[in-house]
Design an enzyme around this catalytic site. Structure first.
Site, PDB file in Angstrom:
ATOM      1  N   HIS A 123      12.734  -2.533   2.241  1.00  0.00           N
ATOM      2  CA  HIS A 123      12.315  -1.570   2.586  1.00  0.00           C
ATOM      3  C   HIS A 123      13.000  -0.252   2.098  1.00  0.00           C
ATOM      4  O   HIS A 123      14.370  -0.334   2.132  1.00  0.00           O
ATOM      5  CB  HIS A 123      11.961  -1.310   4.048  1.00  0.00           C
ATOM      6  CG  HIS A 123      11.279  -2.450   4.598  1.00  0.00           C
ATOM      7  ND1 HIS A 123       9.875  -2.342   4.397  1.00  0.00           N
ATOM      8  CD2 HIS A 123      11.642  -3.658   5.347  1.00  0.00           C
ATOM      9  CE1 HIS A 123       9.115  -3.269   4.952  1.00  0.00           C
ATOM     10  NE2 HIS A 123      10.008  -4.174   5.458  1.00  0.00           N
ATOM     11  N   ARG A 148       5.103  11.040  -2.332  1.00  0.00           N
ATOM     12  CA  ARG A 148       4.669  10.855  -1.048  1.00  0.00           C
ATOM     13  C   ARG A 148       6.018  11.104  -0.199  1.00  0.00           C
ATOM     14  O   ARG A 148       6.848  10.608  -0.447  1.00  0.00           O
ATOM     15  CB  ARG A 148       4.275   9.292  -1.038  1.00  0.00           C
ATOM     16  CG  ARG A 148       4.228   8.809   0.535  1.00  0.00           C
ATOM     17  CD  ARG A 148       4.017   7.310   0.329  1.00  0.00           C
ATOM     18  NE  ARG A 148       4.034   6.728   1.742  1.00  0.00           N
ATOM     19  CZ  ARG A 148       4.217   5.550   2.015  1.00  0.00           C
ATOM     20  NH1 ARG A 148       4.876   4.653   1.220  1.00  0.00           N
ATOM     21  NH2 ARG A 148       4.054   5.114   3.305  1.00  0.00           N
ATOM     22  N   ARG A 187      12.917   4.421  12.627  1.00  0.00           N
ATOM     23  CA  ARG A 187      11.456   5.219  12.647  1.00  0.00           C
ATOM     24  C   ARG A 187      10.704   5.003  13.935  1.00  0.00           C
ATOM     25  O   ARG A 187      11.368   3.955  14.752  1.00  0.00           O
ATOM     26  CB  ARG A 187      10.938   5.016  11.401  1.00  0.00           C
ATOM     27  CG  ARG A 187      11.635   5.417   9.973  1.00  0.00           C
ATOM     28  CD  ARG A 187      11.109   5.264   8.805  1.00  0.00           C
ATOM     29  NE  ARG A 187       9.753   6.051   8.694  1.00  0.00           N
ATOM     30  CZ  ARG A 187       8.907   5.721   7.750  1.00  0.00           C
ATOM     31  NH1 ARG A 187       9.272   4.913   6.843  1.00  0.00           N
ATOM     32  NH2 ARG A 187       7.750   6.518   7.795  1.00  0.00           N
ATOM     33  N   PRO A 197       0.896  -1.269   0.091  1.00  0.00           N
ATOM     34  CA  PRO A 197       0.038   0.083  -0.110  1.00  0.00           C
ATOM     35  C   PRO A 197       0.936   1.283  -0.212  1.00  0.00           C
ATOM     36  O   PRO A 197       1.892   1.393   0.701  1.00  0.00           O
ATOM     37  CB  PRO A 197      -0.993  -0.185   1.229  1.00  0.00           C
ATOM     38  CG  PRO A 197      -0.049  -1.241   2.075  1.00  0.00           C
ATOM     39  CD  PRO A 197       0.559  -2.161   1.278  1.00  0.00           C
ATOM     40  N   ASN A 198       0.298   2.185  -0.581  1.00  0.00           N
ATOM     41  CA  ASN A 198       0.887   3.548  -0.795  1.00  0.00           C
ATOM     42  C   ASN A 198       2.184   3.655  -1.566  1.00  0.00           C
ATOM     43  O   ASN A 198       2.538   4.866  -1.983  1.00  0.00           O
ATOM     44  CB  ASN A 198       0.793   4.191   0.519  1.00  0.00           C
ATOM     45  CG  ASN A 198      -0.446   4.311   1.353  1.00  0.00           C
ATOM     46  OD1 ASN A 198      -1.174   4.708   0.919  1.00  0.00           O
ATOM     47  ND2 ASN A 198      -0.309   3.795   2.587  1.00  0.00           N
ATOM     48  N   TYR A 247      11.178   8.828   1.159  1.00  0.00           N
ATOM     49  CA  TYR A 247      10.963   8.041   0.007  1.00  0.00           C
ATOM     50  C   TYR A 247      11.566   8.390  -1.208  1.00  0.00           C
ATOM     51  O   TYR A 247      11.544   7.673  -2.364  1.00  0.00           O
ATOM     52  CB  TYR A 247       9.623   7.601  -0.172  1.00  0.00           C
ATOM     53  CG  TYR A 247       8.840   6.869   1.024  1.00  0.00           C
ATOM     54  CD1 TYR A 247       9.466   5.737   1.463  1.00  0.00           C
ATOM     55  CD2 TYR A 247       7.837   7.447   1.775  1.00  0.00           C
ATOM     56  CE1 TYR A 247       8.989   5.037   2.635  1.00  0.00           C
ATOM     57  CE2 TYR A 247       7.378   6.726   2.904  1.00  0.00           C
ATOM     58  CZ  TYR A 247       7.775   5.518   3.400  1.00  0.00           C
ATOM     59  OH  TYR A 247       7.483   4.997   4.245  1.00  0.00           O
ATOM     60  N   ALA A 283       3.295  -0.975   4.851  1.00  0.00           N
ATOM     61  CA  ALA A 283       2.597  -0.960   6.026  1.00  0.00           C
ATOM     62  C   ALA A 283       2.201  -2.377   6.390  1.00  0.00           C
ATOM     63  O   ALA A 283       2.201  -2.734   7.680  1.00  0.00           O
ATOM     64  CB  ALA A 283       1.417   0.076   6.188  1.00  0.00           C
ATOM     65  N   GLU A 295      12.939  -9.243   1.243  1.00  0.00           N
ATOM     66  CA  GLU A 295      12.226  -8.233   1.915  1.00  0.00           C
ATOM     67  C   GLU A 295      12.888  -6.924   1.742  1.00  0.00           C
ATOM     68  O   GLU A 295      14.036  -7.080   2.218  1.00  0.00           O
ATOM     69  CB  GLU A 295      11.793  -8.721   3.469  1.00  0.00           C
ATOM     70  CG  GLU A 295      11.046  -7.526   3.968  1.00  0.00           C
ATOM     71  CD  GLU A 295      10.792  -7.694   5.581  1.00  0.00           C
ATOM     72  OE1 GLU A 295      11.074  -8.821   6.091  1.00  0.00           O
ATOM     73  OE2 GLU A 295      10.420  -6.693   6.370  1.00  0.00           O
ATOM     74  N   ASN A 321       8.246  -5.442  -1.039  1.00  0.00           N
ATOM     75  CA  ASN A 321       7.958  -4.517  -0.084  1.00  0.00           C
ATOM     76  C   ASN A 321       6.459  -4.456   0.253  1.00  0.00           C
ATOM     77  O   ASN A 321       5.798  -3.797  -0.570  1.00  0.00           O
ATOM     78  CB  ASN A 321       8.634  -3.232  -0.724  1.00  0.00           C
ATOM     79  CG  ASN A 321       8.422  -2.160   0.350  1.00  0.00           C
ATOM     80  OD1 ASN A 321       7.871  -2.294   1.540  1.00  0.00           O
ATOM     81  ND2 ASN A 321       9.151  -0.866  -0.046  1.00  0.00           N
TER      82      ASN A 321
HETATM   83  C1  DQA Z   1       8.305   0.979   3.872  1.00  0.00           C
HETATM   84  C2  DQA Z   1       8.371   1.154   5.341  1.00  0.00           C
HETATM   85  C3  DQA Z   1       6.948   0.971   5.968  1.00  0.00           C
HETATM   86  O1  DQA Z   1       7.075   1.057   7.433  1.00  0.00           O
HETATM   87  C4  DQA Z   1       5.813   2.075   5.451  1.00  0.00           C
HETATM   88  O2  DQA Z   1       4.762   1.687   5.907  1.00  0.00           O
HETATM   89  C5  DQA Z   1       6.078   1.928   3.889  1.00  0.00           C
HETATM   90  C6  DQA Z   1       7.155   1.978   3.238  1.00  0.00           C
HETATM   91  C7  DQA Z   1       9.337   1.529   3.093  1.00  0.00           C
HETATM   92  O3  DQA Z   1       9.748   0.977   1.789  1.00  0.00           O
HETATM   93  O4  DQA Z   1      10.227   2.238   3.870  1.00  0.00           O
HETATM   94  O5  DQA Z   1       4.908   2.185   3.348  1.00  0.00           O
HETATM   95  O6  DQA Z   1       7.894  -0.402   3.425  1.00  0.00           O
END
Ligand code: DQA
Length: 139
Positions: free
Chosen positions: A97, A17, A104, A9-10, A22, A74, A95, A71
């Site tokens: 990020h 964003r 964080r 998501p997102n 990011y 959330a 995985e 990835n």
């Molecule tokens: C994320 C880190 C997550 O905590 C966050 O909710 C994201 C992006 C990252 O790529 O840094 O949406 O996965």
């Protein structure tokens, strides 16, 4: 080699964003660069904001592809279902990020993916995706 990048998501909002966290590059810009750089890799990508769609995709590719770069955004920190899907399949999952989740909020320090991932790449910005591809190529 068949590798898919699955984004949660997102992450469709990359470039728009929270740019301080990011970056200012969209995912489609990054993806084109990766396709250009790794011509020998059959690279595809999938993004969804919906947990069940991410699980469906993991199941769909998880017995066929050589690698999944995940990835889960959330959902990493909340989804037992995605964690179980990663455990169920045969394809290795790396995985990823973009941000250093350990620098964080505390709720980002939990991952339901990590226990069943082949490895984890965290905090290298968008380069995290490239490092994940490299990890599959060097196996
Ligand atoms: C994320 C880190 C997550 O905590 C966050 O909710 C994201 C992006 C990252 O790529 O840094 O949406 O996965």
């Amino acid at each position: 080699m068949k590798i898919i990048i699955i984004n949660g998501p997102n992450l469709n909002l990359l470039g728009k964003r929270e740019n301080d966290i990011y970056g200012d590059q969209s995912f489609s810009e990054l993806f084109s660069k990766l396709q250009f750089k790794y011509k020998e890799v059959e690279l595809s990508q999938f993004q969804s904001n919906i947990e069940g769609e991410l699980i469906d995709k993991i199941q769909e590719v998880g017995y066929e592809y050589d690698g999944i770069i995940l990835n889960a955004a959330a959902y990493t920190h909340t989804s037992v279902g995605i964690g179980d899907a990663v455990k169920a399949i045969e394809t290795p999952v790396v995985e990823v990020h973009i941000s250093n989740v350990y620098a964080r909020e505390e709720f980002r320090h939990v991952s339901f993916i990590s226990p069943n991932a082949r490895g984890i790449i965290i905090g290298f910005g968008l380069q995290s995706y490239e490092l994940a591809i490299e990890s599959f190529l060097s196996q």
